[in-house]
Scaffold this active site. Structure first.
Site, PDB file in Angstrom:
ATOM      1  N   TYR A 147      49.495 -24.980  61.590  1.00 17.42           N
ATOM      2  CA  TYR A 147      49.814 -24.023  60.531  1.00 17.42           C
ATOM      3  C   TYR A 147      49.799 -22.600  61.080  1.00 17.42           C
ATOM      4  CZ  TYR A 147      48.802 -20.866  56.630  1.00 17.42           C
ATOM      5  OH  TYR A 147      48.809 -19.803  55.752  1.00 17.42           O
ATOM      6  N   HIS A 148      48.813 -22.304  61.899  1.00 19.87           N
ATOM      7  CA  HIS A 148      48.709 -20.963  62.488  1.00 19.87           C
ATOM      8  C   HIS A 148      49.904 -20.657  63.382  1.00 19.87           C
ATOM      9  CE1 HIS A 148      47.194 -17.518  64.693  1.00 19.87           C
ATOM     10  NE2 HIS A 148      47.468 -18.172  65.796  1.00 19.87           N
ATOM     11  N   HIS A 149      50.263 -21.609  64.232  1.00 21.04           N
ATOM     12  CA  HIS A 149      51.373 -21.376  65.162  1.00 21.04           C
ATOM     13  C   HIS A 149      52.671 -21.077  64.419  1.00 21.04           C
ATOM     14  CE1 HIS A 149      49.975 -21.754  69.231  1.00 21.04           C
ATOM     15  NE2 HIS A 149      49.329 -22.888  68.988  1.00 21.04           N
TER      16      HIS A 149
END
Length: 271
Positions: A147-149
């Site tokens: 999700y962060h990437h």
């Protein structure tokens, strides 16, 4: 020191390869191609789920040496980026003050930082390669990681396109955290014994980064009506939602990994 003196100082500290970088071309390229970030993210998401499915019945790959080289290269890149952008931000705060450092959008075109701002933005695409090692080595892949990437790639590319205020803070903080984080991953991949508190400090620094990101966005919103604090409400809205979600997810990760007594998030590589 006034603005002209600051520019002269930065110019004198600029390396030749930084001076030759054409930031106008970089901005034009990003304005024409920033929507390709959705293509990268779509392909990446497909790999996350398809890759795990394909590896389910296959033996894990070792890939220790490639992982050491990968993490070490990103560590060196982040260290240099942190030093160069940090030099600019330090002098900006000392000469113009904290408020101007928040509202500054010259960061994208200033001597020294113009190259590293663009390099930072583009680097969010190859950083997706972190997940390749996790999937092929059959390590635990948590939601926070992928999700962060995806979200940081989208936000970074569109923020560079719009040259929004606050970018200097966002990039310098991320470069600095990544300098420590990828150095840690390189050491771990090389088989070195790294004290567990080092991982705790890095995660704590990530949480602090998210809190500071929210603070900077709040200040940009407060000062955005001024001529020298240019941004968009769209950027502030999406950025605030992104940083708030990161803050919550990293805090939960810290609790689960270090306070709850659960197994460490091996292979999570969340930031």
């Amino acid at each position: 020191m006034n603005g002209n003196e600051l520019h002269a100082l930065l110019k004198s500290a600029q390396y030749d390869f930084e001076g030759r970088f054409d930031e106008r071309w970089a901005l034009e390229w990003m304005q024409e191609n920033c929507y390709k970030s959705f293509v990268f993210c779509g392909l990446y998401a497909a790999f996350v789920f398809a890759g795990q499915h394909l590896m389910r019945e296959r033996p894990k790959l070792n890939l220790r040496r490639p992982l050491v080289l990968w993490s070490l290269s990103l560590a060196v890149f982040s260290i240099v980026g942190a030093l160069r952008t940090g030099f600019y931000m330090l002098h900006m705060i000392r000469t113009a003050g904290f408020r101007d450092s928040v509202c500054d959008n010259v960061f994208y075109s200033a001597p020294i930082t113009k190259l590293w701002a663009y390099a930072f933005t583009l680097s969010k695409a190859p950083e997706l390669g972190d997940t390749v090692f996790i999937v092929l080595r059959k390590q635990r892949l948590i939601f926070l990681h992928w999700y962060h990437h995806i979200t940081v790639l989208l936000y970074s590319w569109f923020s560079y396109r719009d040259q929004v205020a606050g970018g200097g803070w966002f990039m310098t903080m991320n470069y600095t955290v990544h300098a420590f984080m990828y150095s840690y991953y390189a050491a771990k991949a090389a088989g070195l014994r790294v004290p567990r508190p080092c991982a705790m400090v890095i995660t704590a620094a990530q949480i602090l980064q998210m809190a500071m990101g929210l603070t900077v966005l709040g200040l940009v919103h407060r000062w955005m009506d001024q001529d020298r604090c240019q941004t968009t409400m769209e950027n502030i809205t999406w950025g605030s939602l992104m940083y708030l979600s990161y803050l919550i997810l990293f805090a939960l990760f810290f609790y689960d990994a270090y306070l709850k007594g659960s197994p460490k998030g091996k292979g999570s590589k969340s930031e």
